[in-house]
Design a protein around this motif. Sequence first.
Motif, PDB file in Angstrom:
ATOM      1  N   LYS A  12       0.887  -1.213   0.029  1.00 35.11           N
ATOM      2  CA  LYS A  12      -0.070   0.026  -0.021  1.00 35.11           C
ATOM      3  C   LYS A  12       0.869   1.523  -0.013  1.00 35.11           C
ATOM      4  CE  LYS A  12      -2.807   2.250   3.282  1.00 35.11           C
ATOM      5  NZ  LYS A  12      -3.525   2.139   4.397  1.00 35.11           N
ATOM      6  N   ARG A  13       2.263   1.073   0.620  1.00 29.97           N
ATOM      7  CA  ARG A  13       3.101   2.325   0.685  1.00 29.97           C
ATOM      8  C   ARG A  13       4.050   2.105  -0.496  1.00 29.97           C
ATOM      9  NH1 ARG A  13       0.751   0.966   5.296  1.00 29.97           N
ATOM     10  NH2 ARG A  13       0.056   2.744   6.720  1.00 29.97           N
ATOM     11  N   LYS A  14       3.580   1.514  -1.444  1.00 30.34           N
ATOM     12  CA  LYS A  14       4.360   1.297  -2.801  1.00 30.34           C
ATOM     13  C   LYS A  14       5.858   0.648  -2.486  1.00 30.34           C
ATOM     14  CE  LYS A  14       2.124   4.660  -5.711  1.00 30.34           C
ATOM     15  NZ  LYS A  14       0.653   3.844  -5.002  1.00 30.34           N
ATOM     16  N   ILE A  15       5.917  -0.206  -1.560  1.00 28.25           N
ATOM     17  CA  ILE A  15       7.200  -0.781  -1.318  1.00 28.25           C
ATOM     18  C   ILE A  15       7.193  -2.488  -1.914  1.00 28.25           C
ATOM     19  CG2 ILE A  15       8.753  -1.841   0.801  1.00 28.25           C
ATOM     20  CD1 ILE A  15       8.537   1.267   0.594  1.00 28.25           C
ATOM     21  N   LYS A  16       8.211  -2.760  -2.696  1.00 29.65           N
ATOM     22  CA  LYS A  16       8.099  -4.215  -3.133  1.00 29.65           C
ATOM     23  C   LYS A  16       8.419  -5.159  -2.080  1.00 29.65           C
ATOM     24  CE  LYS A  16       8.361  -3.132  -7.976  1.00 29.65           C
ATOM     25  NZ  LYS A  16       9.199  -3.167  -9.178  1.00 29.65           N
ATOM     26  N   VAL A  17       7.689  -6.164  -2.324  1.00 30.89           N
ATOM     27  CA  VAL A  17       7.756  -7.105  -1.135  1.00 30.89           C
ATOM     28  C   VAL A  17       8.024  -8.544  -1.838  1.00 30.89           C
ATOM     29  CG1 VAL A  17       6.610  -8.521   0.830  1.00 30.89           C
ATOM     30  CG2 VAL A  17       6.050  -5.774   0.358  1.00 30.89           C
ATOM     31  N   LYS A  18       8.727  -9.627  -1.243  1.00 28.69           N
ATOM     32  CA  LYS A  18       8.846 -10.844  -1.734  1.00 28.69           C
ATOM     33  C   LYS A  18       8.183 -11.699  -0.574  1.00 28.69           C
ATOM     34  CE  LYS A  18      13.072 -10.702  -4.379  1.00 28.69           C
ATOM     35  NZ  LYS A  18      14.559 -10.954  -4.155  1.00 28.69           N
ATOM     36  N   LEU A  19       6.809 -12.311  -0.805  1.00 26.12           N
ATOM     37  CA  LEU A  19       6.416 -12.974   0.267  1.00 26.12           C
ATOM     38  C   LEU A  19       6.703 -14.386   0.051  1.00 26.12           C
ATOM     39  CD1 LEU A  19       4.275 -13.074   2.575  1.00 26.12           C
ATOM     40  CD2 LEU A  19       2.632 -12.874   1.056  1.00 26.12           C
ATOM     41  N   TYR A  20       7.268 -15.144   1.018  1.00 28.43           N
ATOM     42  CA  TYR A  20       7.721 -16.459   1.039  1.00 28.43           C
ATOM     43  C   TYR A  20       6.635 -17.214   1.825  1.00 28.43           C
ATOM     44  CZ  TYR A  20      12.347 -15.570  -0.644  1.00 28.43           C
ATOM     45  OH  TYR A  20      13.456 -15.378  -1.629  1.00 28.43           O
ATOM     46  N   GLU A  21       6.114 -18.460   1.193  1.00 28.58           N
ATOM     47  CA  GLU A  21       4.839 -19.409   1.852  1.00 28.58           C
ATOM     48  C   GLU A  21       5.431 -20.644   1.360  1.00 28.58           C
ATOM     49  OE1 GLU A  21       2.279 -19.035   4.472  1.00 28.58           O
ATOM     50  OE2 GLU A  21       3.162 -21.045   3.989  1.00 28.58           O
ATOM     51  N   VAL A  22       5.619 -21.384   2.480  1.00 32.60           N
ATOM     52  CA  VAL A  22       5.856 -22.817   2.188  1.00 32.60           C
ATOM     53  C   VAL A  22       4.683 -23.716   2.048  1.00 32.60           C
ATOM     54  CG1 VAL A  22       5.982 -23.551   4.764  1.00 32.60           C
ATOM     55  CG2 VAL A  22       7.790 -24.556   2.900  1.00 32.60           C
ATOM     56  N   LYS A  23       3.472 -23.518   2.345  1.00 30.40           N
ATOM     57  CA  LYS A  23       2.432 -24.491   2.673  1.00 30.40           C
ATOM     58  C   LYS A  23       2.033 -25.121   1.417  1.00 30.40           C
ATOM     59  CE  LYS A  23      -1.545 -23.046   3.856  1.00 30.40           C
ATOM     60  NZ  LYS A  23      -2.672 -22.256   4.202  1.00 30.40           N
ATOM     61  N   ARG A  24       2.381 -24.264  -0.076  1.00 32.06           N
ATOM     62  CA  ARG A  24       1.775 -24.974  -1.189  1.00 32.06           C
ATOM     63  C   ARG A  24       2.922 -25.894  -1.499  1.00 32.06           C
ATOM     64  NH1 ARG A  24      -0.004 -19.365  -4.073  1.00 32.06           N
ATOM     65  NH2 ARG A  24      -2.245 -19.458  -3.331  1.00 32.06           N
ATOM     66  N   VAL A  25       4.231 -26.207  -1.032  1.00 32.74           N
ATOM     67  CA  VAL A  25       4.898 -27.235  -1.548  1.00 32.74           C
ATOM     68  C   VAL A  25       5.046 -28.193  -0.284  1.00 32.74           C
ATOM     69  CG1 VAL A  25       6.386 -26.238  -3.076  1.00 32.74           C
ATOM     70  CG2 VAL A  25       7.141 -25.796  -0.761  1.00 32.74           C
ATOM     71  N   LYS A  26       5.067 -27.711   0.981  1.00 34.16           N
ATOM     72  CA  LYS A  26       5.086 -28.641   2.267  1.00 34.16           C
ATOM     73  C   LYS A  26       3.997 -28.075   3.325  1.00 34.16           C
ATOM     74  CE  LYS A  26       8.984 -28.846   4.371  1.00 34.16           C
ATOM     75  NZ  LYS A  26      10.453 -28.851   4.638  1.00 34.16           N
ATOM     76  N   LYS A  27       3.116 -28.792   3.635  1.00 33.76           N
ATOM     77  CA  LYS A  27       2.094 -28.173   4.732  1.00 33.76           C
ATOM     78  C   LYS A  27       2.424 -28.939   6.014  1.00 33.76           C
ATOM     79  CE  LYS A  27      -2.195 -28.034   2.006  1.00 33.76           C
ATOM     80  NZ  LYS A  27      -1.540 -27.664   0.777  1.00 33.76           N
TER      81      LYS A  27
END
Length: 436
Positions: A12-27
């Motif tokens: 929202k403040r125009k900062i680029k973010v890399k969002l890591y989430e593991v659940k789609r490969v390992k729950k």
Amino acid sequence: MAGCEAAYQLSKRKIKVKLYEVKRVKKNPVQKLDSFAELVCSNSLRSNELTNAVGTLKEEMRLLDSFILSLAEKASVPAGGSLAVDRKIFSQLVTKELEKNEFIEIINQEFINIPKDEITIICSGPLTTESLQEELIKLMGSDDFYFYDAVAPIITKKSINMDIAYTKNRYDKGETKDYINCPMNEDEYNLFYKELINGEVAIGHLPGEAELKYFEGCMPVEAIAKRGIQTLVFGPMKPKGLNKPDGTRNHAVVQLRQDDANDELYNIAGFQTNLKWGEQKRIFSLIPGLEKANFIRYGVMHKNNFINTPKLLNNFLQLKSNNKIFFAGQIIGVEGYVESCVTGLIASLHVFKMINNKTLINPQSSSVTGALLNYIHNASQTNFQPMKANWGIVEDVTYSKPINKITKQEIQKTKSLMRSEKAINEIKEFIKEYKI
Ligand SMILES: Cc1cc2nc3c(=O)[nH]c(=O)nc-3n(C[C@H](O)[C@H](O)[C@H](O)COP(=O)(O)OP(=O)(O)OC[C@H]3O[C@@H](n4cnc5c(N)ncnc54)[C@H](O)[C@@H]3O)c2cc1C
């Protein structure tokens, strides 16, 4: 929860973010959905009432434009004075918003290597993956990274029978009398002991974890007791230095320790437990002085990764040894969906200010958000335990009792509403001052 909120707030403040989430490969064992912000247990985000601290916290978050809260309200289902959601719809709404956001790059993989020179917010939650756990331990040492939550029950001070219990510190150390002591003679102890070792234990918080492996430092009281009839008397119920005011020796003593700034709540020291809640009420009410104890939180024991925040983080959720590494969510020792989420929101505001070379500030502890932050930063480093939103940690209000007759409940309600109003005003001030 915290990660989604933080990513959105930065975008929202125009900062680029890399969002890591593991659940789609390992729950993990409790995740079922492929989508984000999954409520793994209850579908309730608890009270919406302003008389309640978590209800007020939600109002604070509305003022702060919480992404998660606004979507939870869109996905809400009827639940009286509480906010409950259809968990699938809620999770899908969150995922859709994040996936279409041009400032957020979603990376479906396990995050392991923590960069030293890139700003990172770690909000991997109570079930952080093993490889990341190992990295965190390398960063902070195993003594300050916890695997199990071992919580002792908390009762109200008002419900303690002070005709039996008495205030005293062991060997009268210190200038104030900080502990309330519940004395036991040998017969009382033997009865209590028998009930305790035969009490019905709850299964682990995670499916299939009926047998939890305990760490020595957070061993449940019933497990210590099972080692032998004298172990408690030489452990958490040691009577030495705690004679009654008339000088009489006790066979055993249960100590109650103040748990909140307002001196309304006490925890049963060293009584972390895995007993079923009904059993806790039945067995702990056998302790002299606690016959009518009002339990506001029962003890629990479950898998919960969290760090020693008071020792490791500065006041702005940054690692003391590297201020580019922020932490948020349950891993910092707040407890609950809403609490986790608000810390993600605050961490992202701090990141934004840091990027813009501005001074970081927190809301004051007259707000619930500020009180939670104050608690995790200033709690005991040697016995740090996670905390939910509650009035006990929020700065008290001055209240003069009216002359006309008024019930205890009415007083409580008026005080809570006064606290709530003060909390909301504090957040409005914070928004102005921090230029949010
Ligand atoms: C079994 C269980 C039941 C619970 N029940 C309730 C409840 O009923 N009510 C309540 O208020 N709270 C409950 N909680 C607490 C709840 O987890 C938190 O309130 C909340 O979900 C924490 O938010 P968070 O953002 O910190 O972590 P989470 O919501 O758990 O999010 C962390 C995310 O990080 C991901 N992740 C973990 N490690 C990595 C890695 N190495 N790389 C990339 N991604 C990673 C996970 O997949 C997860 O999606 C429960 C917790 C557990 C474990």
